[in-house]
Design a protein around this motif. Structure first.
Motif, short mmCIF file in Angstrom:
data_model
loop_
_atom_site.label_atom_id
_atom_site.label_comp_id
_atom_site.label_asym_id
_atom_site.label_seq_id
_atom_site.Cartn_x
_atom_site.Cartn_y
_atom_site.Cartn_z
N THR A 179 0.83 -1.20 0.00
CA THR A 179 0.00 0.00 0.00
C THR A 179 0.87 1.25 0.00
OG1 THR A 179 -1.78 -1.14 1.20
CG2 THR A 179 -1.81 1.26 1.22
N LYS B 91 -5.77 -4.90 -2.27
CA LYS B 91 -7.02 -4.17 -2.04
C LYS B 91 -8.09 -5.00 -1.35
CE LYS B 91 -9.00 -4.96 -6.66
NZ LYS B 91 -10.20 -5.71 -6.24
N ASP B 92 -7.98 -6.31 -1.43
CA ASP B 92 -8.96 -7.18 -0.77
C ASP B 92 -8.57 -7.49 0.67
OD1 ASP B 92 -10.54 -7.30 -3.05
OD2 ASP B 92 -9.41 -9.00 -3.86
N ASP C 7 -8.69 -2.01 3.78
CA ASP C 7 -9.63 -1.00 3.29
C ASP C 7 -8.91 0.21 2.74
OD1 ASP C 7 -11.84 -2.52 3.85
OD2 ASP C 7 -12.29 -1.55 5.77
N ASP C 8 -7.79 0.58 3.36
CA ASP C 8 -7.02 1.72 2.86
C ASP C 8 -6.55 1.48 1.43
OD1 ASP C 8 -7.35 3.13 5.16
OD2 ASP C 8 -5.31 2.84 5.92
N ARG D 172 -7.85 -0.59 -0.71
CA ARG D 172 -9.02 -0.63 -1.60
C ARG D 172 -9.48 0.79 -1.96
NH1 ARG D 172 -14.99 -2.71 0.20
NH2 ARG D 172 -16.05 -2.34 -1.80
N MET D 173 -9.51 1.67 -0.97
CA MET D 173 -9.90 3.06 -1.23
C MET D 173 -8.92 3.72 -2.19
SD MET D 173 -10.00 6.36 1.31
CE MET D 173 -8.24 6.58 1.07
N ASN E 232 -18.10 2.36 -6.60
CA ASN E 232 -17.53 2.29 -5.25
C ASN E 232 -17.42 3.66 -4.60
OD1 ASN E 232 -16.43 -0.70 -4.81
ND2 ASN E 232 -16.09 -0.14 -6.96
N PHE F 5 -18.28 3.83 -0.83
CA PHE F 5 -17.19 3.26 -0.02
C PHE F 5 -16.06 4.28 0.10
CE2 PHE F 5 -12.97 1.24 -0.19
CZ PHE F 5 -12.98 0.61 1.05
N TRP F 6 -15.67 4.88 -1.03
CA TRP F 6 -14.59 5.86 -1.02
C TRP F 6 -14.94 7.03 -0.10
CZ3 TRP F 6 -14.25 11.04 -2.09
CH2 TRP F 6 -12.96 11.58 -2.20
N GLU G 180 -14.75 6.02 3.66
CA GLU G 180 -13.36 5.86 4.09
C GLU G 180 -12.64 7.20 4.17
OE1 GLU G 180 -11.47 3.01 5.00
OE2 GLU G 180 -13.55 2.33 5.24
#
Length: 223
Positions: A6, A73-74, A77-78, A80-81, A121, A124-125, A128
Motif C-alpha cells: 500500500t 485491495k482485498d 480497506d485503505d 481498496r480506497m 464504489n 465506499f470511497w 473511508e
C-alpha cells in the motif's frame, strides 16, 4: 506485506501527481535554464503542454501505483480506497490526452471502465475518506478532497464529449451542485462549510483548466 505494498503504491501515486503538477500542468520545463531555446538542442515543444511524452510518463507511473494497490485491495480497506481513487486519477490523466487529438475507441472504453469502477464504489470511497478527517478542524480538507473528486468526474465527462460543461462558469456550477448533493445526503458537511471551501483560494487551480478549454482541445469540438 499488505501495508508495504500500500505504501509503495502511494509513493508512485504521489509521484505521478507531482510530475503532473510540476512538469506538465505549470509547464516547468527547460526555459528555466535557458533564455533562448533556439541556441540549444532543446525543442520548443518540450517546454510546454504540447509534448504528450510527459503526460505519458505520468500515466505509466500511475498504472504502476494501481498494480501495487490491486495486489492488496482485498486485504486492507485503505488499499481498496486508494485503488479506486487511483483508477479515477488514471482516467483523469488519460482524459488529458484530448489536448493532443481525438481519443480512439480503445482509450475511451478504458476511461469509461475506470470511471464506472470508481462510481460503483463511490460510497465506499466517501465513507473511508470521511473517516480520515474526523477532527472538526480537518473538515475543510475533507470537503476539498470531495470537491477535487467531483471535479475529476466532471472533467473526464467533459473530455469524453459532454460539451455542455466546457466553460468555467458551467463547471463551477455543476461541481457546486454535485458536492452539496453528495455531502448533504450523508450529512457530512453543512452548506455554509461547503460554500467557504468552494470560495477559497485552494479551489482556484481547479477552475483554471476550464479557461480556454475549447481552444486547447479544438478537435473535441469538430463535427
Amino acid at each position: 506485506m499488505s501495508e508495504t505494498e500500500t505504501q509503495n503504491g502511494l509513493v508512485f501515486k504521489n509521484l505521478a501527481i507531482s510530475i503532473y503538477l510540476r512538469r506538465f500542468l505549470i509547464e516547468d520545463g527547460y526555459d528555466r535554464f535557458f533564455d533562448d531555446l533556439s541556441m540549444t538542442s532543446v525543442e520548443d515543444s518540450t517546454t510546454a503542454r504540447c509534448d504528450p511524452s510527459v503526460l505519458r510518463e505520468v500515466i505509466a507511473i500511475q498504472e504502476h501505483a494501481i498494480s501495487r494497490f490491486e495486489m492488496v485491495k482485498d486485504k486492507l480497506d485503505d488499499a481498496r480506497m486508494l485503488y479506486y481513487e487511483a483508477l479515477l486519477d488514471l482516467a483523469f490523466y488519460e482524459a488529458e490526452m484530448t489536448r493532443f487529438g481525438v481519443l480512439n475507441d480503445n482509450a475511451l472504453q478504458s476511461i469509461n471502465k475506470r470511471l464506472k469502477s470508481f462510481e460503483e464504489n463511490l460510497n465506499f470511497w466517501l465513507t473511508e475518506e470521511r473517516s480520515e478527517y474526523q477532527d472538526p478542524e480537518r473538515l475543510p480538507r475533507f470537503i476539498f478532497r470531495v470537491i477535487c473528486m467531483v471535479d475529476s468526474l466532471i472533467f473526464i465527462r467533459v473530455c469524453l464529449r459532454d460539451k455542455s460543461l466546457f466553460t468555467k462558469q458551467a463547471a463551477m456550477h455543476e461541481i457546486s451542485c454535485q458536492v452539496r448533493l453528495l455531502l448533504a445526503e450523508k450529512e457530512m458537511a453543512t452548506d455554509d462549510a461547503i460554500t467557504k471551501v468552494l470560495a477559497g483560494a485552494q479551489c482556484n487551480s481547479l477552475w483554471q483548466k476550464y479557461t480556454g478549454f475549447q481552444k486547447e482541445r479544438p478537435r473535441l469540438f469538430e463535427n
